[in-house]
Enzyme design. Structure first.
Site, PDB file in Angstrom:
ATOM      1  N   CYS A   1       0.846  -1.198   0.000  1.00 17.57           N
ATOM      2  CA  CYS A   1       0.000   0.000   0.000  1.00 17.57           C
ATOM      3  C   CYS A   1       0.882   1.248   0.000  1.00 17.57           C
ATOM      4  CB  CYS A   1      -0.921  -0.002   1.220  1.00 17.57           C
ATOM      5  SG  CYS A   1      -1.790   1.559   1.457  1.00 17.57           S
TER       6      CYS A   1
ATOM      7  N   CYS B   1       0.585   3.367   3.256  1.00 18.34           N
ATOM      8  CA  CYS B   1       1.234   2.696   4.391  1.00 18.34           C
ATOM      9  C   CYS B   1       2.747   2.897   4.316  1.00 18.34           C
ATOM     10  CB  CYS B   1       0.913   1.204   4.402  1.00 18.34           C
ATOM     11  SG  CYS B   1      -0.699   0.764   5.085  1.00 18.34           S
TER      12      CYS B   1
ATOM     13  N   ASP C   1       0.604  16.775  -0.989  1.00 14.52           N
ATOM     14  CA  ASP C   1       0.181  16.027  -2.177  1.00 14.52           C
ATOM     15  C   ASP C   1       1.186  16.270  -3.306  1.00 14.52           C
ATOM     16  OD1 ASP C   1      -2.841  14.818  -3.185  1.00 14.52           O
ATOM     17  OD2 ASP C   1      -1.358  15.344  -4.711  1.00 14.52           O
TER      18      ASP C   1
ATOM     19  N   ASN D   1     -12.436  11.220  -1.014  1.00 12.01           N
ATOM     20  CA  ASN D   1     -12.954  10.536  -2.189  1.00 12.01           C
ATOM     21  C   ASN D   1     -13.075   9.057  -1.858  1.00 12.01           C
ATOM     22  OD1 ASN D   1     -12.854  12.955  -3.680  1.00 12.01           O
ATOM     23  ND2 ASN D   1     -10.700  12.614  -4.171  1.00 12.01           N
TER      24      ASN D   1
ATOM     25  N   GLY E   1     -13.902   8.944  -7.066  1.00 11.36           N
ATOM     26  CA  GLY E   1     -12.604   9.371  -7.585  1.00 11.36           C
ATOM     27  C   GLY E   1     -11.428   8.928  -6.736  1.00 11.36           C
TER      28      GLY E   1
ATOM     29  N   HIS F   1      -7.845   8.514   2.990  1.00  8.02           N
ATOM     30  CA  HIS F   1      -7.087   9.771   3.116  1.00  8.02           C
ATOM     31  C   HIS F   1      -8.027  10.938   2.942  1.00  8.02           C
ATOM     32  CE1 HIS F   1      -6.950   8.390  -1.073  1.00  8.02           C
ATOM     33  NE2 HIS F   1      -7.008   9.665  -1.419  1.00  8.02           N
TER      34      HIS F   1
HETATM   35  P1  5GP Z   1      -7.502  10.306  -4.385  1.00  9.20           P
HETATM   36  O1  5GP Z   1      -7.646  10.608  -5.850  1.00  9.20           O
HETATM   37  O2  5GP Z   1      -7.350   8.829  -4.121  1.00  9.20           O
HETATM   38  O3  5GP Z   1      -8.546  10.940  -3.530  1.00  9.20           O
HETATM   39  O4  5GP Z   1      -6.174  11.030  -3.935  1.00  9.20           O
HETATM   40  C1  5GP Z   1      -4.907  10.469  -4.051  1.00  9.20           C
HETATM   41  C2  5GP Z   1      -3.938  11.619  -3.965  1.00  9.20           C
HETATM   42  O5  5GP Z   1      -2.667  11.117  -3.681  1.00  9.20           O
HETATM   43  C3  5GP Z   1      -3.833  12.428  -5.253  1.00  9.20           C
HETATM   44  O6  5GP Z   1      -4.163  13.784  -4.993  1.00  9.20           O
HETATM   45  C4  5GP Z   1      -2.378  12.243  -5.683  1.00  9.20           C
HETATM   46  O7  5GP Z   1      -1.818  13.429  -6.228  1.00  9.20           O
HETATM   47  C5  5GP Z   1      -1.706  11.856  -4.383  1.00  9.20           C
HETATM   48  N1  5GP Z   1      -0.570  10.976  -4.561  1.00  9.20           N
HETATM   49  C6  5GP Z   1      -0.534   9.849  -5.322  1.00  9.20           C
HETATM   50  N2  5GP Z   1       0.670   9.258  -5.225  1.00  9.20           N
HETATM   51  C7  5GP Z   1       1.402  10.051  -4.395  1.00  9.20           C
HETATM   52  C8  5GP Z   1       2.758   9.961  -3.909  1.00  9.20           C
HETATM   53  O8  5GP Z   1       3.524   9.043  -4.225  1.00  9.20           O
HETATM   54  N3  5GP Z   1       3.178  10.942  -3.070  1.00  9.20           N
HETATM   55  C9  5GP Z   1       2.352  11.977  -2.703  1.00  9.20           C
HETATM   56  N4  5GP Z   1       2.880  12.906  -1.871  1.00  9.20           N
HETATM   57  N5  5GP Z   1       1.083  12.081  -3.129  1.00  9.20           N
HETATM   58  C10 5GP Z   1       0.623  11.129  -3.961  1.00  9.20           C
HETATM   59 ZN    ZN Z   2      -2.358   1.402   3.643  1.00  4.30          ZN
END
Ligand code: 5GP
Ligand code: ZN
Length: 112
Positions: A3, A6, A29, A85, A91, A98
């Site tokens: 994950c 994690c 982010d 989300n 999404g 998170h």
């Molecule tokens: P979701 O679309 O699942 O609500 O949000 C996932 C968020 O995680 C996105 O805004 C994406 O930019 C962020 N994200 C994805 N991979 C990484 C990563 O490796 N590092 C960081 N800091 N953010 C990430």
């Molecule tokens: Zn996890």
């Protein structure tokens, strides 16, 4: 468990820390959707909001306690938005619950 969040919480994948305590980790982010964009997670793996239950909801309370601390720490006195989300239509792209904390611009409502 394989994950991404994690591993970020454990420090196995680097991130820009914004806040941490024993229960919660918050980081910048990687693709910010606002001038301030933090991701706040419980360190313990919960897959999505759909998996919140009586046994783990105290961890979600800690996420929101952390959000209020982050807002004070970062001087977000003009307000902010917290977004979760959930699932495909929501999404969600990372399968570890998170909460996005977005700030420093005027956020439109309703979202797209
Ligand atoms: P979701 O679309 O699942 O609500 O949000 C996932 C968020 O995680 C996105 O805004 C994406 O930019 C962020 N994200 C994805 N991979 C990484 C990563 O490796 N590092 C960081 N800091 N953010 C990430
Ligand atoms: Zn996890």
């Amino acid at each position: 468990m394989d994950c991404l969040f994690c591993k970020i919480a454990a420090g196995e994948i680097p991130s820009t820390k914004i806040y941490e305590d024993e229960t919660v980790y918050a980081f910048a982010d990687i693709a910010p959707a606002a001038p301030f964009h933090a991701i706040i997670i419980p360190r313990e793996h919960i897959a999505s909001a759909n998996e919140i239950n009586e046994g783990n909801s105290h961890l979600i309370a800690k996420v929101f306690e952390a959000a209020a601390k982050i807002a004070k720490q970062e001087n977000l006195e003009n307000g902010y938005r917290i977004v979760n989300n959930c699932g495909e239509d929501g999404g969600q792209t990372v399968g570890h619950i998170h909460f996005h904390l977005l700030a420093r611009r005027n956020l439109q409502w309703p979202p797209g």
